[in-house]
Design a protein around this motif. Structure first.
Motif, PDB file in Angstrom:
ATOM      1  N   ASP A 245       0.781   7.268  -2.972  1.00  0.00           N
ATOM      2  CA  ASP A 245      -0.240   5.821  -3.335  1.00  0.00           C
ATOM      3  C   ASP A 245       1.699   5.723  -3.721  1.00  0.00           C
ATOM      4  O   ASP A 245       1.444   4.010  -4.242  1.00  0.00           O
ATOM      5  CB  ASP A 245      -0.589   6.696  -4.958  1.00  0.00           C
ATOM      6  N   LEU A 246       2.410   5.394  -3.601  1.00  0.00           N
ATOM      7  CA  LEU A 246       3.441   4.853  -4.330  1.00  0.00           C
ATOM      8  C   LEU A 246       4.019   4.206  -3.594  1.00  0.00           C
ATOM      9  O   LEU A 246       3.620   2.679  -3.832  1.00  0.00           O
ATOM     10  CB  LEU A 246       4.666   5.766  -3.978  1.00  0.00           C
ATOM     11  N   TYR A 247       4.102   3.847  -2.155  1.00  0.00           N
ATOM     12  CA  TYR A 247       3.909   3.224  -0.877  1.00  0.00           C
ATOM     13  C   TYR A 247       3.216   2.390  -0.976  1.00  0.00           C
ATOM     14  O   TYR A 247       3.394   1.070  -0.383  1.00  0.00           O
ATOM     15  CB  TYR A 247       4.402   3.608   0.447  1.00  0.00           C
ATOM     16  N   ASP A 248       1.640   2.901  -1.095  1.00  0.00           N
ATOM     17  CA  ASP A 248       0.277   1.486  -0.744  1.00  0.00           C
ATOM     18  C   ASP A 248       0.766   0.724  -1.602  1.00  0.00           C
ATOM     19  O   ASP A 248       0.270  -0.379  -2.059  1.00  0.00           O
ATOM     20  CB  ASP A 248      -0.840   2.277  -0.907  1.00  0.00           C
ATOM     21  N   SER A 249       1.053   0.721  -3.296  1.00  0.00           N
ATOM     22  CA  SER A 249       0.970   0.042  -4.173  1.00  0.00           C
ATOM     23  C   SER A 249       1.932  -0.967  -4.038  1.00  0.00           C
ATOM     24  O   SER A 249       2.208  -1.928  -4.263  1.00  0.00           O
ATOM     25  CB  SER A 249       1.180   0.600  -5.683  1.00  0.00           C
ATOM     26  N   PHE A 250       3.655  -0.714  -3.255  1.00  0.00           N
ATOM     27  CA  PHE A 250       4.600  -1.324  -3.488  1.00  0.00           C
ATOM     28  C   PHE A 250       3.990  -2.773  -2.842  1.00  0.00           C
ATOM     29  O   PHE A 250       4.462  -3.636  -2.231  1.00  0.00           O
ATOM     30  CB  PHE A 250       5.817  -0.636  -3.530  1.00  0.00           C
ATOM     31  N   ARG A 251       3.088  -2.181  -0.993  1.00  0.00           N
ATOM     32  CA  ARG A 251       3.440  -2.942  -0.266  1.00  0.00           C
ATOM     33  C   ARG A 251       2.317  -3.986  -0.670  1.00  0.00           C
ATOM     34  O   ARG A 251       2.406  -5.185  -0.405  1.00  0.00           O
ATOM     35  CB  ARG A 251       2.599  -2.640   0.790  1.00  0.00           C
ATOM     36  N   ARG A 252       1.338  -3.585  -1.627  1.00  0.00           N
ATOM     37  CA  ARG A 252       0.448  -4.501  -2.211  1.00  0.00           C
ATOM     38  C   ARG A 252       0.933  -5.563  -3.185  1.00  0.00           C
ATOM     39  O   ARG A 252       0.385  -6.811  -2.935  1.00  0.00           O
ATOM     40  CB  ARG A 252      -0.615  -3.859  -2.708  1.00  0.00           C
ATOM     41  N   HIS A 253       2.109  -4.716  -3.936  1.00  0.00           N
ATOM     42  CA  HIS A 253       2.862  -6.074  -4.385  1.00  0.00           C
ATOM     43  C   HIS A 253       3.751  -6.979  -3.973  1.00  0.00           C
ATOM     44  O   HIS A 253       3.480  -8.016  -4.475  1.00  0.00           O
ATOM     45  CB  HIS A 253       3.623  -4.909  -5.543  1.00  0.00           C
ATOM     46  N   VAL A 254       4.188  -6.498  -2.918  1.00  0.00           N
ATOM     47  CA  VAL A 254       4.818  -7.194  -2.009  1.00  0.00           C
ATOM     48  C   VAL A 254       3.994  -8.492  -1.801  1.00  0.00           C
ATOM     49  O   VAL A 254       4.570  -9.719  -1.462  1.00  0.00           O
ATOM     50  CB  VAL A 254       5.874  -6.650  -0.713  1.00  0.00           C
ATOM     51  N   LEU A 255       2.765  -7.810  -1.082  1.00  0.00           N
ATOM     52  CA  LEU A 255       1.601  -8.568  -0.415  1.00  0.00           C
ATOM     53  C   LEU A 255       1.396  -9.495  -2.141  1.00  0.00           C
ATOM     54  O   LEU A 255       1.311 -11.422  -1.034  1.00  0.00           O
ATOM     55  CB  LEU A 255       1.116  -8.500   0.309  1.00  0.00           C
ATOM     56  N   SER A 256       0.885  -9.251  -2.637  1.00  0.00           N
ATOM     57  CA  SER A 256       0.522 -10.134  -3.924  1.00  0.00           C
ATOM     58  C   SER A 256       1.266 -11.464  -4.268  1.00  0.00           C
ATOM     59  O   SER A 256       1.828 -12.968  -5.159  1.00  0.00           O
ATOM     60  CB  SER A 256      -0.209  -9.287  -4.835  1.00  0.00           C
ATOM     61  N   GLU A 257       2.959 -10.850  -4.435  1.00  0.00           N
ATOM     62  CA  GLU A 257       3.897 -12.138  -4.819  1.00  0.00           C
ATOM     63  C   GLU A 257       4.528 -13.331  -4.102  1.00  0.00           C
ATOM     64  O   GLU A 257       4.858 -13.880  -4.366  1.00  0.00           O
ATOM     65  CB  GLU A 257       5.239 -11.370  -5.987  1.00  0.00           C
ATOM     66  N   THR A 258       4.080 -12.695  -2.553  1.00  0.00           N
ATOM     67  CA  THR A 258       4.868 -13.907  -1.785  1.00  0.00           C
ATOM     68  C   THR A 258       3.858 -14.227  -1.273  1.00  0.00           C
ATOM     69  O   THR A 258       3.497 -15.641  -1.018  1.00  0.00           O
ATOM     70  CB  THR A 258       5.923 -12.766  -0.952  1.00  0.00           C
ATOM     71  N   GLY A 259       2.653 -13.823  -1.078  1.00  0.00           N
ATOM     72  CA  GLY A 259       1.360 -14.910  -0.640  1.00  0.00           C
ATOM     73  C   GLY A 259       1.701 -14.522   1.144  1.00  0.00           C
ATOM     74  O   GLY A 259       0.876 -15.846   1.320  1.00  0.00           O
ATOM     75  N   GLY A 260       2.461 -13.986   1.508  1.00  0.00           N
ATOM     76  CA  GLY A 260       2.498 -14.514   2.999  1.00  0.00           C
ATOM     77  C   GLY A 260       2.252 -13.035   4.117  1.00  0.00           C
ATOM     78  O   GLY A 260       1.513 -12.234   3.822  1.00  0.00           O
ATOM     79  N   ASN A 261       2.662 -13.566   5.357  1.00  0.00           N
ATOM     80  CA  ASN A 261       2.490 -12.353   6.491  1.00  0.00           C
ATOM     81  C   ASN A 261       3.431 -11.818   6.531  1.00  0.00           C
ATOM     82  O   ASN A 261       4.665 -11.885   6.176  1.00  0.00           O
ATOM     83  CB  ASN A 261       2.580 -12.944   7.596  1.00  0.00           C
TER      84      ASN A 261
END
Length: 768
Positions: A245-261
């Motif tokens: 749960d921690l690592y999946d949410s962290f990955r989503r967080h990075v993608l959402s705040e950077t908005g890129g590949n």
């Protein structure tokens, strides 16, 4: 003559030039510093010039520093350098990947600390205190050839320092767990207060491993809070069942705040992220507070500084350290370190380079902070204007903090700092930050790139938890070894039981059954002792482990020594041997007293020595550790001398015993077996050999020359007769021929046999 004069003049000029160059070198303080995340090609040159110009203008404030020239440099990483640690991980097929850039950086730092090129090193505490841990990582220490960073640095505690020169530093720099243990440093600045710079999607350099770790730690801190020492369950989220749960949410967080590949994000450097922000490709840039003057200058102040989520940020301190290998005068280097960290110097660096001072900012009145402003032109001030900021204005808090942006000042006051070195500290068995720094960035990148959490879960499982039982149970070679050990010990104990039950048997009594059993017990414990590693949990266990190992070894040596002494005593006092003094009971009491004395002596001596716990760390899947002590310590010297004396004693008396045993064996081989037989068969002795014509061994030897002549004559005669008889008996078979009787050389032997036969016949026909 003129030729020699010219040579002499030439040599004098060369020697003078060398002397002048040496003096000039001695007047330059070489300082190693980290390369900033954002810089242009002239940054280092400009940095050196600004620092030296400031010191030259403020000579009165820097009486020692003004005698020298400052030269700041970066550690130059060599991509062709061999990395023994990386080779070790590849050779052992470690399941974890290393941050190669960090491995090169650490090698570069260690190389520079080992020579005298740099007099001082500016270190952040993520390196300075990164190797402090309860359990030492043997793999890192052996491949980099150092025990810890502090071994290369001068300890300020060994020098008398004026308290007035350090009282401006906040107390946290002198009362942390790390600094109280080693006083190696002078606080220089606060470095790593992560901030967001906004115009109104985020640009962040996640290819930089430190930035990636900081970003992950700040996300965990804002989501779950900052861990406390008493909350050991906090760390379950990193590697237990719900860790996905921690690592999946962290990955989503990075993608959402950077908005890129995600691959592009992880390949973005800090410099590239900064340029994207300046070129308005991204609206938010996450960076260090020290970037503020540069960004403010580039954007003409058209930026807004905002804190991170819930005011949580990683905070890192920078410290000036002195290299032990420096050839400069240590007293001067101490004074220079104090001047470089002085209040005036920190204010200058805050104004010019955006460093946060080490002052106690949090206790400044908020009303004062409201009025503190810094002009946009502060970076471009003329050198003469810079000189106006003298020590006369230092005592006023408003003047001190007016050199810091009010936005940064307010953010810093409300900050909830994270000490990243302690963030992953679950218990004393946890890995130190240096080891975490080697493996965590690559595990995070695999997690983000491949959306696979297996590696990072395994990394944290290793870093935060000891799994010795799993290590032993999963290793077939160790399981087989343990089985063989148990089998061998069972056989030895079975033998000891049989010896005890038959201890009164006449065949066992001579070998001292009790002493023999003591030797067998010592051998059994010695075989089993390596298995006791699993119960070692602290330094005291480690100390006791080695003392008990020494004691168990003596369970073998002392009984052998007692048995050897008893043999020696008996052979040297055969006429007055006192059995009571040499029986097993007395010898066992003596051995017990000696063992107690040896135990107390070894333990007391070991108290003055250092014992360690070592681990292979992330080289293997599971973290295990073992006991270690320095071979040069007092305990080792004591045990070495003791064993040398024991071996000398055994060799001396062993040689004596070997001589005695050899002599006895020779006599036994010569006559002992015969005497034993005669003693066991007395009747046969009397009946067979009792007669009036006793034989003598001399009968088998000719007594004079005449007999020899007669022997020759008779031999010839017998030879002729023998030939004649052989001719007459030619019809006889070869088997009937008696070689012994017909050999002329056996004349006297044959005659003696005839006499013996005649005597036996006479005895047999005589009346009983």
């Amino acid at each position: 003559m003129k030729y020699y004069i010219n040579i002499t003049i030439f040599l004098i000029i060369i020697l003078y030039s060398i002397k002048v160059n040496t003096v000039e070198e001695d007047k330059t303080i070489h300082i190693l510093m980290n390369r900033p995340g954002i810089e242009d090609s002239l940054y280092l040159e400009s940095y050196n010039k600004l620092m030296n110009d400031y010191v030259s203008r403020q000579k009165n404030d820097y009486p020692t520093l003004s005698k020298y020239k400052l030269e700041f440099s970066y550690c130059i990483l060599n991509s062709n350098d061999k990395l023994p640690l990386l080779e070790m991980y590849q050779l052992q097929k470690s399941p974890f990947s290393l941050d190669i850039e960090y491995a090169r950086y650490l090698k570069c730092i260690v190389n520079e600390l080992n020579n005298s090129k740099f007099d001082m090193i500016i270190m952040n505490d993520q390196l300075l205190y990164s190797d402090i841990s309860y359990i030492q990582n043997y793999i890192i220490e052996s491949t980099y050839d150092f025990l810890n960073i502090e071994q290369f640095l001068i300890d300020f505690n060994n020098f008398k320092v004026d308290e007035k020169k350090i009282q401006h530093h906040a107390s946290q720099f002198f009362h942390s767990d790390y600094i109280e243990n080693i006083g190696l440093i002078a606080p220089r600045a606060m470095l790593n207060d992560d901030l967001s710079f906004n115009y109104t999607e985020m640009s962040i350099g996640l290819s930089d491993s430190e930035t990636l770790i900081d970003h992950f730690v700040e996300y965990v801190g804002s989501k779950y809070g900052i861990p406390t020492e008493k909350d050991s369950t906090y760390f379950d989220k990193f590697f237990k069942s719900n860790s996905n749960d921690l690592y999946d949410s962290f990955r989503r967080h990075v993608l959402s705040e950077t908005g890129g590949n995600i691959n592009k994000i992880l390949d973005t450097s800090v410099e590239n992220a900064y340029q994207s922000f300046i070129n308005r490709e991204k609206n938010i840039f996450k960076g260090k507070a020290s970037y503020y003057p540069i960004i403010n200058h580039e954007t003409n102040g058209n930026i807004m500084v905002t804190p991170l989520s819930k005011d949580i940020s990683v905070l890192t301190g920078k410290y000036i350290t002195i290299n032990k290998a420096s050839t400069k005068m240590m007293d001067d280097l101490i004074l220079i370190a104090l001047e470089l960290t002085s209040k005036e110097m920190q204010l200058f660096r805050a104004r010019e380079f955006g460093s946060l001072p080490t002052f106690d900012i949090a206790n400044i009145n908020s009303k004062n902070s409201q009025s503190l402003q810094v002009s946009n032109q502060s970076i471009n001030k003329d050198n003469n204007e810079n000189g106006n900021h003298s020590s006369n204005n230092i005592n006023n808090n408003n003047n001190i903090y007016s050199m810091i942006s009010s936005e940064i000042f307010d953010i810093y006051k409300a900050l909830k700092p994270i000490d990243i070195k302690k963030f992953f500290y679950k218990d004393k068995f946890s890995a130190n930050y240096m080891e975490i720094r080697f493996v965590l960035p690559e595990a995070l990148k695999v997690c983000l790139r491949e959306n696979n959490n297996d590696m990072i879960i395994s990394v944290f499982s290793n870093l935060l938890e000891i799994k010795e039982s799993t290590f032993y149970s999963d290793n077939p070679v160790l399981l087989l070894s343990i089985f063989i050990v148990i089998l061998a010990v069972a056989l030895l104990l079975f033998t000891a039981v049989k010896i005890y039950t038959l201890r009164k048997h006449p065949i066992l009594i001579p070998i001292s059954p009790r002493l023999t059993n003591l030797i067998i017990i010592g051998i059994s414990l010695n075989i089993l002792f390596p298995c006791f590693n699993v119960i070692i949990k602290n330094y005291f266990h480690c100390r006791m482990y080695l003392v008990l190992k020494f004691l168990i070894s003596n369970l073998i040596f002392l009984p052998i020594l007692a048995m050897t002494f008893r043999t020696f005593y008996i052979f040297n006092n055969s006429s007055v041997v006192n059995g009571k003094k040499l029986n097993d009971k007395r010898l066992l009491i003596f051995i017990g007293i000696v063992l107690i004395g040896l135990f107390l002596t070894a333990f007391i001596i070991s108290l003055d020595d250092k014992f360690y716990l070592r681990t292979t760390g992330t080289l293997l899947k599971d973290r295990i550790f073992w006991c270690y002590y320095d071979n040069s310590n007092h305990y080792n010297i004591f045990t070495s001398i003791y064993y040398v004396l024991i071996v000398t004693f055994l060799v001396f008396f062993g040689a004596f015993a070997l001589y005695i045993v050899g002599s006895l064996c020779s006599v036994y081989i010569l006559v002992g077996s015969k005497l034993t037989y005669i003693r066991k068969h007395p009747n046969e002795n009397e009946n067979t050999f009792s007669n009036k014509n006793n034989l003598n061994i001399s009968d088998f030897i000719p007594s004079n020359i005449k007999e020899l002549k007669n022997k020759d004559f008779l031999s010839k005669r017998e030879t002729k007769k023998s030939k004649s008889d052989n001719h007459e008996k030619s019809s006889s078979t070869e088997d009937e021929y008696d070689h012994i009787t017909n050999d002329p050389n056996n004349y006297f032997f044959n005659k003696t046999l005839e006499n013996l036969s005649r005597n036996v016949n006479d005895n047999s026909i005589s009346p009983s």
